[in-house]
Design a protein around this motif. Structure first.
Motif, PDB file in Angstrom:
ATOM      1  N   VAL A 275       0.848  -1.190   0.000  1.00  0.00           N
ATOM      2  CA  VAL A 275       0.000   0.000   0.000  1.00  0.00           C
ATOM      3  C   VAL A 275       0.885   1.241   0.000  1.00  0.00           C
ATOM      4  O   VAL A 275       1.770   1.388   0.846  1.00  0.00           O
ATOM      5  CB  VAL A 275      -0.940   0.020   1.225  1.00  0.00           C
ATOM      6  N   LEU A 276       0.654   2.121  -0.957  1.00  0.00           N
ATOM      7  CA  LEU A 276       1.319   3.423  -1.016  1.00  0.00           C
ATOM      8  C   LEU A 276       0.280   4.506  -0.770  1.00  0.00           C
ATOM      9  O   LEU A 276      -0.790   4.504  -1.391  1.00  0.00           O
ATOM     10  CB  LEU A 276       1.984   3.629  -2.378  1.00  0.00           C
ATOM     11  N   ARG A 277       0.581   5.420   0.131  1.00  0.00           N
ATOM     12  CA  ARG A 277      -0.368   6.463   0.482  1.00  0.00           C
ATOM     13  C   ARG A 277      -0.422   7.526  -0.607  1.00  0.00           C
ATOM     14  O   ARG A 277       0.609   7.982  -1.091  1.00  0.00           O
ATOM     15  CB  ARG A 277       0.025   7.122   1.813  1.00  0.00           C
ATOM     16  N   ALA A 278      -1.620   7.918  -1.006  1.00  0.00           N
ATOM     17  CA  ALA A 278      -1.791   8.937  -2.032  1.00  0.00           C
ATOM     18  C   ALA A 278      -1.152  10.250  -1.587  1.00  0.00           C
ATOM     19  O   ALA A 278      -1.242  10.640  -0.427  1.00  0.00           O
ATOM     20  CB  ALA A 278      -3.277   9.143  -2.320  1.00  0.00           C
ATOM     21  N   GLY A 279      -0.493  10.913  -2.519  1.00  0.00           N
ATOM     22  CA  GLY A 279       0.173  12.163  -2.227  1.00  0.00           C
ATOM     23  C   GLY A 279       1.619  12.023  -1.807  1.00  0.00           C
ATOM     24  O   GLY A 279       2.341  13.022  -1.716  1.00  0.00           O
ATOM     25  N   LEU A 280       2.072  10.785  -1.546  1.00  0.00           N
ATOM     26  CA  LEU A 280       3.451  10.563  -1.114  1.00  0.00           C
ATOM     27  C   LEU A 280       4.400  10.812  -2.286  1.00  0.00           C
ATOM     28  O   LEU A 280       4.201  10.299  -3.382  1.00  0.00           O
ATOM     29  CB  LEU A 280       3.604   9.138  -0.605  1.00  0.00           C
ATOM     30  N   GLY A 281       5.433  11.614  -2.042  1.00  0.00           N
ATOM     31  CA  GLY A 281       6.417  11.919  -3.070  1.00  0.00           C
ATOM     32  C   GLY A 281       7.724  11.193  -2.825  1.00  0.00           C
ATOM     33  O   GLY A 281       7.997  10.714  -1.727  1.00  0.00           O
ATOM     34  N   GLY A 282       8.528  11.097  -3.858  1.00  0.00           N
ATOM     35  CA  GLY A 282       9.816  10.433  -3.731  1.00  0.00           C
ATOM     36  C   GLY A 282      10.529  10.378  -5.067  1.00  0.00           C
ATOM     37  O   GLY A 282      10.313  11.222  -5.945  1.00  0.00           O
ATOM     38  N   ARG A 283      11.380   9.369  -5.223  1.00  0.00           N
ATOM     39  CA  ARG A 283      12.173   9.193  -6.439  1.00  0.00           C
ATOM     40  C   ARG A 283      11.958   7.796  -7.000  1.00  0.00           C
ATOM     41  O   ARG A 283      11.843   6.821  -6.249  1.00  0.00           O
ATOM     42  CB  ARG A 283      13.666   9.379  -6.146  1.00  0.00           C
ATOM     43  N   LEU A 284      11.883   7.714  -8.302  1.00  0.00           N
ATOM     44  CA  LEU A 284      11.802   6.433  -8.982  1.00  0.00           C
ATOM     45  C   LEU A 284      13.193   6.062  -9.473  1.00  0.00           C
ATOM     46  O   LEU A 284      13.849   6.845 -10.168  1.00  0.00           O
ATOM     47  CB  LEU A 284      10.845   6.507 -10.163  1.00  0.00           C
ATOM     48  N   ARG A 285      13.658   4.889  -9.090  1.00  0.00           N
ATOM     49  CA  ARG A 285      14.959   4.399  -9.530  1.00  0.00           C
ATOM     50  C   ARG A 285      14.769   3.365 -10.629  1.00  0.00           C
ATOM     51  O   ARG A 285      13.934   2.472 -10.509  1.00  0.00           O
ATOM     52  CB  ARG A 285      15.735   3.766  -8.364  1.00  0.00           C
ATOM     53  N   ILE A 286      15.550   3.499 -11.689  1.00  0.00           N
ATOM     54  CA  ILE A 286      15.502   2.570 -12.814  1.00  0.00           C
ATOM     55  C   ILE A 286      16.799   1.777 -12.827  1.00  0.00           C
ATOM     56  O   ILE A 286      17.887   2.359 -12.944  1.00  0.00           O
ATOM     57  CB  ILE A 286      15.311   3.316 -14.142  1.00  0.00           C
TER      58      ILE A 286
END
Length: 371
Positions: A275-286
């Protein structure tokens, strides 16, 4: 020889000796040996495994699912009569939270009740006249008039129900609304009240802002803005300030580039059960796909020669060796390449400099350094 003569002879000799010793430029300096040539004009850096390093990072934010957020609004002019909602309150779907007075909706409820009664009466009349007309006991204009009134009643009922649906009122509730004279705004989902802006006695203009907001947990989707298309077989992880990286999978990419910043929008979903909380920000790693012939090298290590891309590895004798590679993806400082390289190799950090020196030594500008 007299004393005077010796003085005249001694003084010039002393002056001549001093002049000879004070002019060092006439003495040839010993020849120095030329500096030893370095084995390569660039530093050597190790090749890195592609699967262990994030090739690209991009800003990302968690979006809420469409059915996990809801807003209670007054679609017409309204006056707040009663408020039952409080922030943090757990509510159920269909629970009444705000009572408002909306004259247009109450009028539509009354019109729906009246149209429903007329529709039933005209339906019976049309049925009776059709039976009589079949026996030749009723005239056709009389039947046509009854059918017209029946159709008008149906149209009025449909129009009234449309207004009621805008206010979230079902057909079965029209009579109760007409009798009560007020409308209860109800929660469309199970969830928690996150915001209450309704004030007792306050007049709300038509299509006002939300009086109450309700949110719930549910499957979330991650949106990221990428500067480059992810390579085939790449894996992804979302990193926020709240915890460890969460594996996510790519579910879609925009076919268009944002003209404002030249990025692509891409969407991801976490693995089932996360579960990821809506509005949570961060970085996507590829992360690049693991492979024996897929490695990471500095972007400056790439050199371009005769429409091919090469890097220079350090040979056994310390001299640069050409290696042709295919570039799969690049970031600001690193490049994902595929070719005859392994993590035990070292490449020249500045491939263009090595290529220029190699071509200068070869004299032809073509192949020369150890192929």
């Amino acid at each position: 020889m007299t004393l005077l003569v010796r003085r005249f002879v001694t003084v010039p000799l002393l002056l001549l000796g001093a002049a000879c010793t004070s002019n060092p430029s006439n003495t040839p300096a010993p020849a120095s040996e030329p500096p030893a040539r370095a084995s390569a004009p660039s530093a050597w850096v190790p090749v890195r495994a592609a699967a262990r390093v994030a090739l690209v990072e991009a800003p990302a934010v968690v979006l809420s699912a469409p059915d996990t957020t809801a807003a209670l609004t007054a679609p017409f002019r309204a006056r707040v009569q009663q408020v039952r909602a409080r922030p943090g309150q757990q509510v159920r779907q269909g629970e009444a939270l705000v009572e408002v007075l909306m004259p247009e909706v109450v009028e539509a409820a009354g019109a729906a009740s009246a149209a429903s009664l007329r529709l039933e009466a005209y339906a019976r009349q049309v049925e009776r006249l059709e039976a009589l007309h079949a026996q030749g006991l009723a005239k056709l204009p009389e039947l046509a008039d009854a059918q017209t009134q029946h159709a008008e009643a149906r149209a009025a009922l449909v129009a009234a129900h449309a207004v009621l649906r805008v206010a979230g009122i079902g057909p079965g509730e029209a009579r109760a609304v007409a009798e009560r004279g007020t409308v209860w705004l109800k929660s469309p989902i199970d969830g928690v009240v996150t915001e209450v802006r309704a004030v007792l006695g306050e007049m709300q203009p038509e299509a006002s802002t939300a009086l109450v907001r309700v949110a719930a947990d549910g499957p979330a989707r991650l949106e990221a803005r990428l500067s480059t298309r992810p390579p085939e077989g790449a894996t992804f992880a979302f990193v926020s300030s709240l915890g460890a990286p969460v594996p996510v999978r790519l579910v879609g990419q925009s076919p268009q580039v944002d003209s404002a910043d030249g990025t692509w929008r891409a969407w991801f979903e976490p693995e089932e059960g996360i579960v990821l909380r809506a509005g949570l920000g961060g970085r996507l790693r590829i992360h690049a796909a693991a492979g024996d012939d897929t490695v990471l090298v500095p972007a400056r290590a790439l050199a371009f020669e005769n429409e091919r891309t090469v890097v220079f590895t350090r040979g056994a004798d310390g001299q640069p060796v050409r290696r042709e590679v295919d570039v799969l993806a690049t970031s600001g400082a690193e490049a994902l390449v595929k070719g005859a390289l392994s993590t035990g190799d070292a490449v020249a950090a500045d491939g263009a400099v090595v290529l220029q020196e190699a071509q200068a030594e070869e004299g032809t500008g073509a192949d020369g350094v150890t192929p």
